[in-house]
Write an enzyme that holds these catalytic residues in place. Structure first.
Site, short mmCIF file in Angstrom:
data_model
loop_
_atom_site.label_atom_id
_atom_site.label_comp_id
_atom_site.label_asym_id
_atom_site.label_seq_id
_atom_site.Cartn_x
_atom_site.Cartn_y
_atom_site.Cartn_z
NE ARG A 104 4.39 58.88 58.99
CZ ARG A 104 3.97 58.80 60.26
NH1 ARG A 104 2.70 58.56 60.53
NH2 ARG A 104 4.83 58.96 61.26
CG HIS A 131 9.24 56.44 62.74
ND1 HIS A 131 9.32 57.72 62.22
CD2 HIS A 131 8.10 56.42 63.50
CE1 HIS A 131 8.29 58.43 62.65
NE2 HIS A 131 7.54 57.68 63.42
CD GLN A 134 8.48 58.48 67.93
OE1 GLN A 134 7.57 59.00 67.32
NE2 GLN A 134 8.73 58.76 69.20
CG ASP A 219 5.50 50.63 67.11
OD1 ASP A 219 4.46 51.27 67.36
OD2 ASP A 219 6.07 50.67 66.00
CB CYS A 259 6.84 55.57 68.50
SG CYS A 259 5.91 54.39 67.50
NE ARG A 287 8.90 62.43 65.64
CZ ARG A 287 7.97 61.85 64.86
NH1 ARG A 287 7.15 60.95 65.39
NH2 ARG A 287 7.88 62.12 63.57
N1 NVA Z 1 5.35 50.98 63.50
C1 NVA Z 1 4.27 51.94 63.39
C2 NVA Z 1 4.73 53.29 63.85
C3 NVA Z 1 3.67 54.35 63.82
C4 NVA Z 1 4.19 55.69 64.21
C5 NVA Z 1 3.78 51.99 61.96
O1 NVA Z 1 4.60 51.97 61.04
O2 NVA Z 1 2.57 52.05 61.77
N1 CP Z 2 4.84 58.30 66.38
C1 CP Z 2 4.38 58.81 65.22
O1 CP Z 2 5.12 58.94 64.24
O2 CP Z 2 3.09 59.21 65.26
P1 CP Z 2 2.17 59.62 64.03
O3 CP Z 2 1.91 58.39 63.23
O4 CP Z 2 0.92 60.17 64.67
O5 CP Z 2 2.87 60.66 63.20
#
Ligand code: NVA
Ligand code: CP
Length: 304
Positions: A104, A131, A134, A219, A259, A287
Site C-alpha cells: 500500500r 484499489h 477492494q 467513498d 469501501c 476482502r
Molecule cells: N479512497 C480512499 C480509500 C480508503 C480505503 C483512500 O485512498 O484513502
Molecule cells: N477499505 C480499505 O481498504 O480499508 P483499510 O484502509 O482499513 O485497509
C-alpha cells in the site's frame, strides 16, 4: 515463466476473475465450516504499508494465517523505505526472502517499479490511482447478492479517486455501465479512464446519476495523502452526500456500497449506510475471502 502481479484490475482477464471468485466461494465455505485448508504452508507474505489500514492489513494477515502461511508487516517508519532506500532495491531484497508481497503506497509508479524488480508476485493493496482488491471484493459481493453484474448500471457518487478508477476498469472487464458524478473541479481525468465510452456516463447532477441504478457507490471525499485539501473539499462536495433521497432514485432493490472507513453525514447519511440496502459489512468481510483466493492463485496457480 513471467511472474503474475495484481497491480490493477486490468492485469487479469475476466476468465481469471471468474476462476478466483469460484475459488473464493469454496474457500469462504471452508472458513465458515471451520474446515482447515492449508495450501500455503511455509509460504510468506510481506506486507508493506506506507499508509494507514485496518481492513487491508487484517484481511491479508488473517487470510495468510488461515491458509497455513505467515505474514510479515513492514511500514515506512520502521523500515529503510522511510530512510530513502530505492524502491527498486527494496523489491530485489524483499522478493528474495518471501513468496509474495502486498504493498500500500502513494503513486502507482512506485508499485510498478517495485514489481519490475521483484522475483515474486506483487499485489496492490491501494495506491493513489487504484484499489483493485477492494473493487474485486465489491464485485464479488454484488454477485453474491444480485447475481451477474454484466449489463447492470452502477452509480459512483463523489471523488474521482483510486476507487473510481478501479470501478471504471471493472466496468470494462465485467461488462456493466458506470454512471459517474463528481463535483466541479474534481472531475475524472479523461486520460486515466480505462473504459470504452459505452461503459460509462458522466453526470453533473449526482441525483441523476443514481436514477434506476442497481448499485450506488461512494467513498471518502478526502483520500489518504490529500488531507491538506480536506476543508476545501468539504465545501466543494456539498450536495454529493448519498442520502435517502438519492437512494430513492435508484432501483427499488439497489444496493449501497462504501469501501470504508466512512464519514456519516459527509459522503453518506447514517440512515443509508446503516440501512437495509447497505452491504458494507459484506464488502469488508469479502476482502478476506477474495484475497485468500487471490493469494492461492498467484502462488499455486489453478488447482481446479
Ligand atoms: N479512497 C480512499 C480509500 C480508503 C480505503 C483512500 O485512498 O484513502
Ligand atoms: N477499505 C480499505 O481498504 O480499508 P483499510 O484502509 O482499513 O485497509
Amino acid at each position: 515463466m513471467a511472474i503474475k502481479h495484481f497491480l490493477q484490475l486490468s492485469d487479469f482477464t475476466l476468465d481469471e476473475f471468474n476462476y478466483v471468485m469460484e475459488r473464493a466461494r469454496i474457500i469462504k465455505r471452508k472458513f465458515k465450516n471451520y474446515e482447515t485448508y492449508h495450501p500455503l504452508v511455509d509460504r510468506t507474505l510481506v506486507m508493506v504499508f506506507e499508509k494507514n489500514s485496518t481492513r487491508t492489513r487484517l484481511s491479508f494477515e488473517a487470510g495468510m494465517q488461515q491458509l497455513g502461511g505467515a505474514a510479515i508487516y513492514l511500514n515506512t517508519r520502521d523500515s529503510q523505505l522511510g530512510r530513502g532506500e530505492p524502491v527498486e532495491d527494496a523489491g530485489q531484497v524483499m522478493s528474495r526472502m518471501c513468496d509474495i508481497i502486498m504493498i500500500r503506497t502513494f503513486g502507482q509508479e512506485i508499485i510498478e517499479r517495485f514489481a519490475a524488480n521483484s522475483r515474486v508476485p506483487v499485489i496492490n493493496g491501494l495506491t493513489n490511482e487504484h484499489h483493485p482488491c477492494q473493487v474485486f471484493a465489491d464485485i464479488f459481493t454484488f454477485i453474491e447478492h444480485r447475481g451477474s453484474i454484466a449489463g447492470k448500471t452502477v452509480a459512483w457518487i463523489g471523488d474521482a479517486n483510486n476507487m473510481l478508477y478501479s470501478w471504471l476498469q471493472a466496468a470494462q472487464i465485467f461488462g456493466f455501465h458506470l454512471n459517474v458524478s463528481t463535483p466541479a473541479g474534481y472531475e475524472t481525468d479523461p486520460a486515466r479512464i480505462d473504459a470504452d465510452q459505452d461503459h460509462y456516463t458522466l453526470f453533473t447532477n449526482p441525483g441523476d446519476a443514481c436514477a434506476g441504478v442497481s448499485l450506488v457507490n461512494t467513498d471518502v471525499w478526502t483520500s489518504m495523502g490529500y488531507e491538506a485539501e480536506n476543508q476545501v473539499r468539504l465545501k466543494a462536495f456539498d450536495g454529493w452526500i448519498v442520502d435517502a433521497e438519492k437512494m430513492a432514485r435508484a432501483a427499488p432493490d439497489a444496493l449501497f456500497m462504501h469501501c470504508l472507513p466512512a464519514h456519516r453525514g459527509e459522503e453518506v447519511s447514517a440512515d443509508v449506510i446503516d440501512g437495509p440496502q447497505s452491504v458494507v459489512w459484506d464488502e469488508a468481510e469479502n476482502r478476506l475471502h477474495i484475497q485468500k483466493a487471490l493469494l492461492e492463485y498467484l502462488m499455486v496457480g489453478r488447482i481446479s
